[in-house]
Design a protein around this motif. Structure first.
Motif, PDB file in Angstrom:
ATOM      1  N   ASN A 179      -4.319 -13.884  -8.901  1.00 54.99           N
ATOM      2  CA  ASN A 179      -5.061 -12.855  -8.176  1.00 54.99           C
ATOM      3  C   ASN A 179      -4.200 -12.295  -7.065  1.00 54.99           C
ATOM      4  N   TYR A 180      -4.198 -11.030  -6.992  1.00 50.66           N
ATOM      5  CA  TYR A 180      -3.420 -10.350  -5.954  1.00 50.66           C
ATOM      6  C   TYR A 180      -4.290  -9.294  -5.290  1.00 50.66           C
ATOM      7  N   LEU A 181      -3.911  -8.992  -4.076  1.00 50.90           N
ATOM      8  CA  LEU A 181      -4.499  -7.843  -3.389  1.00 50.90           C
ATOM      9  C   LEU A 181      -3.412  -6.760  -3.303  1.00 50.90           C
ATOM     10  N   LEU A 182      -3.812  -5.559  -3.660  1.00 47.36           N
ATOM     11  CA  LEU A 182      -2.882  -4.428  -3.556  1.00 47.36           C
ATOM     12  C   LEU A 182      -3.218  -3.661  -2.287  1.00 47.36           C
ATOM     13  N   LEU A 183      -2.236  -3.502  -1.440  1.00 49.81           N
ATOM     14  CA  LEU A 183      -2.468  -2.796  -0.181  1.00 49.81           C
ATOM     15  C   LEU A 183      -1.301  -1.841   0.083  1.00 49.81           C
ATOM     16  N   GLN A 184      -1.560  -0.970   1.050  1.00 54.17           N
ATOM     17  CA  GLN A 184      -0.527   0.008   1.420  1.00 54.17           C
ATOM     18  C   GLN A 184      -0.227  -0.118   2.898  1.00 54.17           C
TER      19      GLN A 184
END
Lengths: 172, 486
Positions: free
Chosen positions: A35-40
């Motif tokens: 599981n990953y979180l994609l952020l900017q």
């Protein structure tokens, strides 16, 4: 423009998927996926391993504190705990962000990183190393993204602030 | 008085004088010649008659003598008859000669000789016999000879006298002729001199008068030539100008006709416009009512659109709420996943639910994005429509006001159209009159141009005549005055 959400077929598919979720057996978790979180941050996409995140908050109230650390934004409360909030963009060497609507608490610490934009949760293969020996995560829809090591960043921040990162109030 | 005489009278008087002198001279000559001729002829005739009579007398006498001899030789009666006849002839002739120019003095000798001869001749007759001898014959002849000689001498004397008389007459006539000739010559010379004098005087007088008149004529002809030239050039310019005026009048006439036609068309159009205006008046009223209804409808639309805008804003708020719920759901799902992962196997089932919740939140988020996009589009469309509607309402209001203004203006236009129609009709009538007047002017101009051209032609002829007159005057001056210049 024909919006997918507003077609009868989409509505029927939505209901069917939801109903099937109760009817079908849960899928065996693929251990190869994580599981990953994609952020900017400053317009750059990053991936963060969800296991390094203890909690995710939005619109948290950060109390500003004067500090010599350029990335320290202040403190905020999270479930009766006081967290030190640092600007993730500054920690990554980017320009400081104007807004920090998202907080990601680093697992096992009282430190949190604030960033401006959370895209979504994603499951992907385990991180690999690119030609520059940096950890990257490959997703089918967005391609390869650099993987942030929050623990490493936390240690760096802690080292920079010359205070142990896992400092609890009882131990201060 | 003589100065007031005309040239012809002076010439006539001069020629009459010369003719009179000539006639007088001729008459004098004729009279003189006639007189001389008459005198000469009379004298000559008389002398010739006298001479002829004398010769005849001589012939008679010789015949008488011959008859005497014949009787003497032949004793024939015829000789006696002849002698008697001859005697009668001689006596008659003497009588005639006596009555003529022959004077008694000239005949006295012959008469005396004849008187002496006759008896002797009768005496000689005695000697006649049938046998006369030569001696008797000779004696008879010799006896008669002195009488015969005396008679012959008298006749010869008479003849000589007549011949002298003829010579005298001839001499006298010659003298007379010479005298007459001299007189005639003198008279002719005098007449010639007088004629020459008269001609000279007349020439000088006439030459002076003619020269003066010719000089005046020459001056006048020069002035006339100049005036004719100016008149010709002026008439030529006038003719050119009249041609241009004629051309311009033709163009004006064409333009007037076009204007008249256009005025007629305008009048027709004005009439049609007036009819259309009346028709449009009712249409304006209907349009006015329709615009009022439209305005009302637009107001309702604006109201509904404003309400729609408010509703869309509420929808947006709802979407915001739903999006927030979806986001919070997603966060909770993530946190649930985190907690489930941290719970290990005990949180595995919860992890499934968290995963489903997260998926649902993702779907909601995606749908909300699309809904938001759609709602934004709708809100944008609504706003645009509202603005457009408001703009339309304003436009309708403005249009309504403008339509009212238009109605008012249209009413004015209808009134003006009436006036325009009347004015157009008057203009049409005026332009027709103008076109007619222009046509008349064009005709008059054409007449003037024709008269100008004729005047130019006449002036040209006048100029030519003036040139000829000037040339003639110069020639006349040269004729009148030797070496006279212009």
């Amino acid at each position: 423009m024909k919006h997918l959400a507003f077609t009868q077929e989409a509505l029927a598919a939505l209901r069917r998927e939801f109903d099937e979720a109760f009817q079908t057996l849960p899928q065996q978790e693929d251990d190869t996926l994580a599981n990953y979180l994609l952020l900017q941050v400053s317009g750059i996409r990053y991936a963060v391993a969800l296991r390094q995140v203890a909690a995710l908050q939005s619109q948290s109230r950060i109390t500003r504190l004067p500090s010599t650390h350029p990335a320290l934004l202040g403190v905020c409360g999270a479930r009766s705990e006081l967290l030190a909030v640092y600007d993730l963009g500054i920690c990554l060497g980017h320009a400081p962000c104007e807004r920090h609507p998202w907080l990601a608490r680093v697992a096992g610490t009282t430190l949190a990183f604030a960033f401006e934009h959370l895209e979504r949760h994603a499951r992907a293969r385990a991180a690999s190393r690119d030609s520059g020996r940096s950890h990257v995560v490959t997703l089918d829809d967005v391609g390869t993204l650099p993987l942030l090591d929050l623990h490493q960043l936390a240690r760096k921040v802690a080292g920079a602030s010359q205070r142990p990162p896992n400092l609890h109030p009882e131990e201060a | 008085m003589f100065d007031n005489w005309s040239f012809g009278r002076k010439l006539a008087a001069g020629f009459a004088t010369v003719v009179a002198l000539t006639l007088l001279t001729a008459a004098f000559a004729v009279y003189t010649l006639k007189d001389v001729v008459r005198t000469y002829e009379g004298a000559l005739e008389q002398s010739q008659r006298s001479l002829n009579n004398s010769m005849r007398l001589d012939t008679y006498v010789e015949n008488h003598i011959a008859a005497s001899r014949g009787y003497l030789l032949t004793r024939q009666q015829r000789f006696l008859d002849e002698k008697a006849q001859l005697q009668t002839d001689v006596e008659r002739l003497l009588g005639t000669m006596r009555q003529g120019s022959t004077g008694p003095a000239d005949l006295a000798g012959i008469e005396r000789a004849w008187a002496e001869y006759l008896p002797a001749s009768r005496e000689q007759q005695k000697y006649a016999s049938d046998q006369i001898t030569h001696e008797r014959m000779t004696f008879a002849v010799d006896e008669l000879r002195p009488f015969r000689q005396a008679l012959r001498a008298a006749v010869d004397t008479l003849v000589e006298s007549k011949e002298r008389s003829i010579a005298d007459v001839t001499a006298k006539s010659s003298v007379q002729v010479r005298t007459a000739t001299a007189t005639l010559a003198i008279a002719s010379v005098l007449a010639t001199l007088l004629a020459i004098l008269l001609a000279t005087l007349l020439t000088r007088l006439l030459g002076r008068q003619v020269g003066s008149a010719v000089a005046q004529i020459q001056s006048s002809s020069t002035e006339l030539q100049a005036a004719a030239g100016q008149q010709v050039s002026g008439l030529r310019e006038q003719s050119t100008a009249m041609t241009e005026v004629t051309t311009t009048m033709n163009e004006l006439l064409t333009t007037s006709r076009q204007i008249a036609e256009s005025a007629r068309q305008v009048s027709v159009l004005a009439g049609d416009t007036a009819s259309g205006a009346k028709t449009g008046d009712s249409a304006v009223e209907r349009s006015k009512a329709a615009i009022a209804a439209i305005s009302k409808q637009v107001e309702q639309i604006v109201t509904f659109m404003l309400e729609l805008g408010r509703k869309s804003q509420q929808i947006g708020l709802v979407l915001d709420l739903v999006s927030e719920l979806a986001e919070q759901t997603n966060i909770l799902a993530i946190n649930a996943t985190i907690e489930a992962t941290g719970a290990g196997d005990a949180g595995r089932r919860f992890l499934v639910v968290a995963d489903e919740i997260r998926k649902l939140a993702d779907r909601v988020t995606v749908s909300m994005k699309e809904v938001r996009t759609l709602v934004e589009d709708v809100r944008g469309a609504v706003s645009t429509t509202v603005m457009a509607t408001e703009t339309g309402a304003k436009a309708v209001d403005a249009g309504s006001r403008q339509f009212e203004e238009l109605t008012r203006v249209f009413t004015q236009i209808v009134e003006l159209v009436k006036f325009t129609t009347e004015a157009a009709r008057e203009i049409e009538l005026s332009t027709k009159q103008q076109a007619s007047a222009v046509e008349q002017v064009n005709i008059a101009v054409a007449s003037v141009a024709q008269a100008t051209r004729e005047g130019e032609s006449s002036s040209t002829q006048t100029l030519q005549t003036a040139v000829q007159l000037s040339t003639l005057s110069k020639d006349l001056v040269q004729l009148v005055r030797a070496g006279a210049a212009t």
